[in-house]
Design a protein around this motif. Structure first.
Motif, mmCIF file in Angstrom:
data_model
loop_
_atom_site.group_PDB
_atom_site.id
_atom_site.type_symbol
_atom_site.label_atom_id
_atom_site.label_comp_id
_atom_site.label_asym_id
_atom_site.label_seq_id
_atom_site.Cartn_x
_atom_site.Cartn_y
_atom_site.Cartn_z
ATOM 1 N N LEU A 483 31.986 39.640 36.899
ATOM 2 C CA LEU A 483 32.854 40.618 36.360
ATOM 3 C C LEU A 483 32.162 41.332 35.243
ATOM 4 C CD1 LEU A 483 36.021 38.223 35.444
ATOM 5 C CD2 LEU A 483 35.708 40.061 37.402
ATOM 6 N N ASN A 484 30.972 40.895 34.822
ATOM 7 C CA ASN A 484 30.281 41.688 33.698
ATOM 8 C C ASN A 484 29.092 42.387 34.153
ATOM 9 O OD1 ASN A 484 31.723 41.352 30.877
ATOM 10 N ND2 ASN A 484 31.844 39.237 31.739
ATOM 11 N N GLY A 485 28.980 42.246 35.581
ATOM 12 C CA GLY A 485 27.704 43.090 36.313
ATOM 13 C C GLY A 485 26.233 42.523 35.977
ATOM 14 N N ILE A 486 26.466 41.092 35.637
ATOM 15 C CA ILE A 486 25.171 40.215 35.409
ATOM 16 C C ILE A 486 24.669 39.817 36.747
ATOM 17 C CG2 ILE A 486 24.093 38.215 34.228
ATOM 18 C CD1 ILE A 486 26.250 38.686 32.159
ATOM 19 N N ILE A 487 25.537 39.760 37.672
ATOM 20 C CA ILE A 487 25.272 39.230 39.076
ATOM 21 C C ILE A 487 25.815 40.304 39.881
ATOM 22 C CG2 ILE A 487 24.718 36.857 38.919
ATOM 23 C CD1 ILE A 487 27.511 36.289 39.939
ATOM 24 N N ASP A 488 25.578 40.723 41.217
ATOM 25 C CA ASP A 488 26.175 41.873 41.891
ATOM 26 C C ASP A 488 26.995 41.131 42.949
ATOM 27 O OD1 ASP A 488 24.173 40.852 43.710
ATOM 28 O OD2 ASP A 488 22.905 42.842 43.502
ATOM 29 N N LYS A 489 27.388 41.741 44.073
ATOM 30 C CA LYS A 489 28.337 41.257 44.860
ATOM 31 C C LYS A 489 27.532 40.285 45.927
ATOM 32 C CE LYS A 489 31.600 42.867 48.763
ATOM 33 N NZ LYS A 489 32.068 43.915 49.117
ATOM 34 N N SER A 490 26.150 40.385 45.954
ATOM 35 C CA SER A 490 25.656 39.462 46.707
ATOM 36 C C SER A 490 25.167 38.145 45.976
ATOM 37 C CB SER A 490 24.097 40.110 47.309
ATOM 38 O OG SER A 490 23.279 40.288 46.267
ATOM 39 N N GLY A 491 25.149 38.257 44.734
ATOM 40 C CA GLY A 491 25.060 37.036 43.874
ATOM 41 C C GLY A 491 23.625 37.183 43.298
ATOM 42 N N LEU A 492 22.914 38.389 43.504
ATOM 43 C CA LEU A 492 21.693 38.477 42.721
ATOM 44 C C LEU A 492 21.793 38.603 41.289
ATOM 45 C CD1 LEU A 492 18.813 38.279 43.609
ATOM 46 C CD2 LEU A 492 18.835 40.755 43.772
ATOM 47 N N ILE A 493 20.918 37.917 40.385
ATOM 48 C CA ILE A 493 21.173 38.088 39.028
ATOM 49 C C ILE A 493 20.151 39.022 38.576
ATOM 50 C CG2 ILE A 493 20.403 36.704 36.801
ATOM 51 C CD1 ILE A 493 21.059 34.336 37.960
ATOM 52 N N HIS A 576 39.347 32.696 37.663
ATOM 53 C CA HIS A 576 37.932 32.530 38.171
ATOM 54 C C HIS A 576 37.626 32.069 39.444
ATOM 55 C CE1 HIS A 576 37.900 32.698 33.812
ATOM 56 N NE2 HIS A 576 36.684 33.519 33.975
ATOM 57 N N ALA A 577 38.471 31.146 40.156
ATOM 58 C CA ALA A 577 38.342 30.593 41.220
ATOM 59 C C ALA A 577 38.551 31.915 42.296
ATOM 60 C CB ALA A 577 39.292 29.501 41.683
ATOM 61 N N MET A 578 39.369 32.791 42.013
ATOM 62 C CA MET A 578 39.638 33.902 42.962
ATOM 63 C C MET A 578 38.727 34.928 42.910
ATOM 64 S SD MET A 578 43.199 35.918 43.510
ATOM 65 C CE MET A 578 44.141 34.147 43.549
ATOM 66 N N VAL A 579 38.092 35.207 41.796
ATOM 67 C CA VAL A 579 36.907 35.997 41.306
ATOM 68 C C VAL A 579 35.799 35.882 42.367
ATOM 69 C CG1 VAL A 579 35.121 36.948 39.740
ATOM 70 C CG2 VAL A 579 37.472 36.972 39.309
ATOM 71 N N LEU A 580 35.382 34.449 42.215
ATOM 72 C CA LEU A 580 34.192 33.736 43.236
ATOM 73 C C LEU A 580 34.567 34.066 44.380
ATOM 74 C CD1 LEU A 580 33.254 30.517 41.517
ATOM 75 C CD2 LEU A 580 31.663 32.720 41.820
ATOM 76 N N LEU A 653 44.254 40.682 43.497
ATOM 77 C CA LEU A 653 43.363 40.225 42.281
ATOM 78 C C LEU A 653 42.859 41.626 41.358
ATOM 79 C CD1 LEU A 653 41.466 38.351 40.719
ATOM 80 C CD2 LEU A 653 39.768 38.514 42.386
ATOM 81 N N GLY A 654 42.591 42.723 42.319
ATOM 82 C CA GLY A 654 42.124 43.957 41.808
ATOM 83 C C GLY A 654 43.273 44.541 40.862
ATOM 84 N N ARG A 655 44.442 43.985 40.706
ATOM 85 C CA ARG A 655 45.382 44.649 39.811
ATOM 86 C C ARG A 655 44.974 43.876 38.361
ATOM 87 N NH1 ARG A 655 50.374 42.697 43.392
ATOM 88 N NH2 ARG A 655 49.986 44.010 45.483
ATOM 89 N N ILE A 656 44.251 42.947 38.279
ATOM 90 C CA ILE A 656 43.961 42.270 36.862
ATOM 91 C C ILE A 656 42.594 42.218 36.524
ATOM 92 C CG2 ILE A 656 45.980 41.056 36.986
ATOM 93 C CD1 ILE A 656 44.373 38.476 37.606
ATOM 94 N N VAL A 657 41.927 42.490 37.569
ATOM 95 C CA VAL A 657 40.299 42.623 37.234
ATOM 96 C C VAL A 657 39.436 43.775 37.869
ATOM 97 C CG1 VAL A 657 40.161 40.050 36.810
ATOM 98 C CG2 VAL A 657 39.426 41.200 39.078
ATOM 99 N N LYS A 658 38.542 44.207 37.544
ATOM 100 C CA LYS A 658 37.692 45.390 37.940
ATOM 101 C C LYS A 658 36.240 44.841 38.131
ATOM 102 C CE LYS A 658 36.145 50.117 37.452
ATOM 103 N NZ LYS A 658 36.586 50.519 38.910
ATOM 104 N N PHE A 659 35.780 44.920 39.623
ATOM 105 C CA PHE A 659 34.621 44.541 39.743
ATOM 106 C C PHE A 659 33.436 45.591 39.436
ATOM 107 C CE2 PHE A 659 36.981 41.515 42.327
ATOM 108 C CZ PHE A 659 36.509 40.228 41.940
ATOM 109 N N PRO A 660 32.269 45.370 38.716
ATOM 110 C CA PRO A 660 31.557 46.408 38.474
ATOM 111 C C PRO A 660 30.767 46.700 39.779
ATOM 112 C CG PRO A 660 31.042 44.682 36.769
ATOM 113 C CD PRO A 660 32.363 44.167 38.024
#
Length: 682
Positions: A483-493, A576-580, A653-660
């Motif tokens: 959620l904070n852009g520390i990892i990207d969609k692929s899971g890369l830190i 958090h389960a849904m974000v993952l 989920l997109g109504r309550i969180v925004k993915f960087p």
């Protein structure tokens, strides 16, 4: 076996690493962050560091180990054993040296921070219709002119006074029948048991005169990682006491297939695992009886639920067939037995055991218990039930139809295979939040109610320390990093340069995010590594792919509500389960925690005999989907590795969180051109 830098694996923590040959088990544990107690400073006096070395072939670890993996007994151990005694198979960790590849179990009493087994009973009201009922009878006195036996006259009295015909009696009760009749002035109270509504009645206990005391039953959730046992008043259904303990079979393998492999590769391995769990169950029975201050002889029945491998090992059945297609159960039906048949020596010889039916080769009696508890077969809306654990069991259905499958998530959700991971115990990070502006983390640890940025936290945690991160903590950490852009969609830190965060530190060819720097005696450094993220991605992908497969078979594009079952599921943040991407997109307020639903189902079956008939009928109607042979499962799994998903849209989920919108696999060459580097998940 290697004699240079041997590999050592500690259970139940799952922590492993190579240490120089000759390193003591205690020092190896300290180097690897394993929770092994010691008070005397390694002098072999306190015995707090006792461990149990394992023998056998462990394919998962690539280890074949035996007693030669450790040094021979020395004079200190021999003296301690002579004066105070060591349990069979135990060694003193401060004296035994590792000289070859080894698998070493740290028993509960040797752990500094004992795991909190989060499988307490909920306060669900249960309709009581027990399998054990009590009848007071007045029996005709013996008469020389009527040469019938005492038992025959008790049978006659039961039929005449209560309408109970064709009743049998446990043989071991006959020796005390005559004295009980005479001391009770020819009156008797008998406990009559029926395993099912239409099963023949059997007397399993008796008392002289009128007995108005309480008798008890056990509801046991035999999990692959933990065992939860609830002592219930049979007459009221109330939970009197509960105990939980690690399943001792963990030392043979962290997940189910590892234990099946152990049984395959080691002669007598299945019997060894059966003996270990039965011994632990007997110990737990004494513990729960002691907690309630009752005599274990008053426990007249026990109901067990567990996955198919646990089910088979409890019954003394080799689970080898469950490790290969077509994953055939020895029996899928419910099982009724006597406690002595299962070597439950803490119970009386007349105590009865009932084990719920299994649904399929990888969907066991624990899933049947969840059905009994959550009742998807009576639901008007479409409900997805996920029992999160080492082997996730998934149910999808409504009153129209119910589907079931299992998915091998592995132990990552429980802290195993995570660099700073541990199971739930005081000192483990269980909650994580990252500030969206500063990207600084804060956390909570088990045993302390304060967040790490609150006044008083440092003082409050001094007696506990930060010992690692457990499953709920690592899930929240990875989700917050996404959620904070520390990892990207692929899971890369991302690197410190990409994220502009000094907390992102290089770790070989990848990066890690430091949650806690460590503070000497107050705790070790805790970081989320790229390997940790990958382990969580693999686990959550298996879970989501199983759910997706059921939705396809049901012809459903979404679900109305989601139930997170199991002790671990109760401590997962739905957001958090849904974000993952652990669970499908759903309104957050429609995601519920059901607690230990399998344990609740066991309690329902214990206290209500008609519920047994209901679940046995219902199980026969559930449609089983075998993920291991479904061609679409692998496709769903690959798509699910992205966070939250490569294809599926999470609109609600997109109504309550925004993915960087970040991509850390993009670097720049000296010429200023963009260049992609391979994601570690691919």
């Amino acid at each position: 076996m290697s004699d240079v830098n041997p590999l050592v694996v500690f259970t139940p923590s799952g922590k492993r690493g190579r240490v120089p040959s000759g390193t003591s088990v205690l020092n190896a544990a300290r180097q690897l962050g394993v929770d092994l107690d010691s008070v005397c400073g390694g002098r072999g006096i306190c015995s707090r560091c006792q461990v149990t070395p394992s023998s056998g072939l462990y394919p998962k670890h690539g280890i074949e180990t035996d007693q030669s993996s450790l040094s021979k007994w020395n004079s200190t151990e021999e003296r301690y054993d002579r004066l105070r005694g060591l349990k069979k198979g135990r060694r003193l960790g401060c004296q035994a040296q590792i000289i070859g590849d080894a698998v070493i179990d740290v028993p509960l009493e040797s752990q500094v921070h004992r795991q909190i087994v989060r499988k307490s009973a909920d306060n669900r009201l249960v309709e009581v219709d027990p399998s054990v009922r009590f009848y007071f009878v007045k029996v005709a006195e013996s008469d020389m002119h009527e040469p019938s036996g005492d038992w025959e006259r008790v049978q006659f009295a039961l039929q005449e006074q209560w309408g109970i015909a064709a009743v049998d009696i446990e043989l071991v009760l006959l020796p005390k029948l005559q004295s009980a009749l005479r001391s009770g002035d020819w009156t008797l109270t008998v406990a009559v048991h029926r395993s099912h509504e239409n099963a023949p009645p059997k007397v399993i206990e008796l008392w002289p005169g009128l007995y108005e005391g309480t008798v008890f039953g056990l509801a046991v959730d035999l999990g692959s990682t933990t065992i939860a046992m609830h002592l219930c008043d049979i007459r009221t259904g109330a939970v009197i006491a509960s105990v939980g303990q690690m399943n001792p079979q963990i030392r043979f393998g962290e997940d189910l297939m590892s234990r099946v492999s152990y049984a395959m590769m080691n002669d007598g391995g299945a019997s060894e695992m059966t003996g270990a769990v039965r011994e632990t169950l007997s110990s737990m029975i004494n513990n729960v009886a002691g907690e309630a201050d009752i005599n274990p002889s008053l426990i007249l029945e026990a109901v067990f639920v567990g996955n198919p491998v646990m089910h088979h090992l409890l019954l003394g059945i080799d689970p080898v067939e469950l490790g290969q297609a077509p994953f055939t159960l020895a029996t899928a039906s419910s099982v009724t037995a006597n406690a002595r048949d299962l070597d439950l020596v803490s119970l009386s010889e007349t105590a009865q055991v009932y084990i719920l039916p299994c649904i399929a080769g990888h969907v066991g009696a624990d899933a049947a218990a969840v059905v009994l508890s959550e009742r998807p077969h009576t639901s008007k809306d479409l409900v997805l039930i996920v029992d999160v654990g080492t082997n996730a069991e998934i149910l999808l259905g409504s009153s129209r139809r119910v589907l079931a499958c299992s998915s091998p998530t592995g132990p990552a959700f429980e802290g195993a295979q995570i660099s700073s991971g541990q199971r739930a115990a005081p000192g483990a990070i269980e909650r994580v939040k990252i500030d969206p502006l500063t990207k600084e983390p804060k956390f909570k640890i088990i045993g302390c109610n304060l967040w790490s940025d609150e006044d008083g936290f440092e003082d409050a945690m001094l007696s506990i320390g930060v010992s690692g991160i457990c499953g709920s903590g690592i899930i929240e950490a990875v989700a917050e990093m996404r959620l904070n852009g520390i990892i990207d969609k692929s899971g890369l830190i991302g690197s410190a340069e990409q994220t502009r965060l000094p907390r992102c530190v290089p770790n070989g060819r990848t990066n890690s995010y430091v949650l806690y720097e460590g503070n000497g005696d107050a705790g070790l450094r805790v970081a989320v590594t790229q390997e940790d993220v990958r382990a969580i991605q693999l686990a959550k992908s298996a879970l989501y792919a199983g759910a997706k497969l059921l939705m396809e078979h049901y012809c459903a594009t979404n679900v109305d509500r989601i139930v997170l079952a199991g002790a671990f599921g109760s401590h997962i943040s739905p957001k958090h389960a849904m974000v993952l991407g652990m669970i499908p997109d759903c309104d957050i307020d429609k995601v519920f925690a059901a607690g230990n639903a399998a344990g609740t189902g066991a309690r329902i079956a214990l206290c209500n005999i008609s519920a047994r008939s209901e679940i046995e009928t219902t199980v026969g109607k559930i449609e089983k989907i075998e993920t291991a042979v479904e061609s679409r499962f692998q496709e769903h799994f690959v798509n699910s590795t992205a966070i939250p998903h490569a294809v599926d849209q999470f609109d609600r989920l997109g109504r309550i969180v925004k993915f960087p919108d970040v991509a850390h696999n993009v670097t720049f060459s000296n010429a200023g051109r963009r260049r992609k580097r391979r994601s570690p998940i691919n």
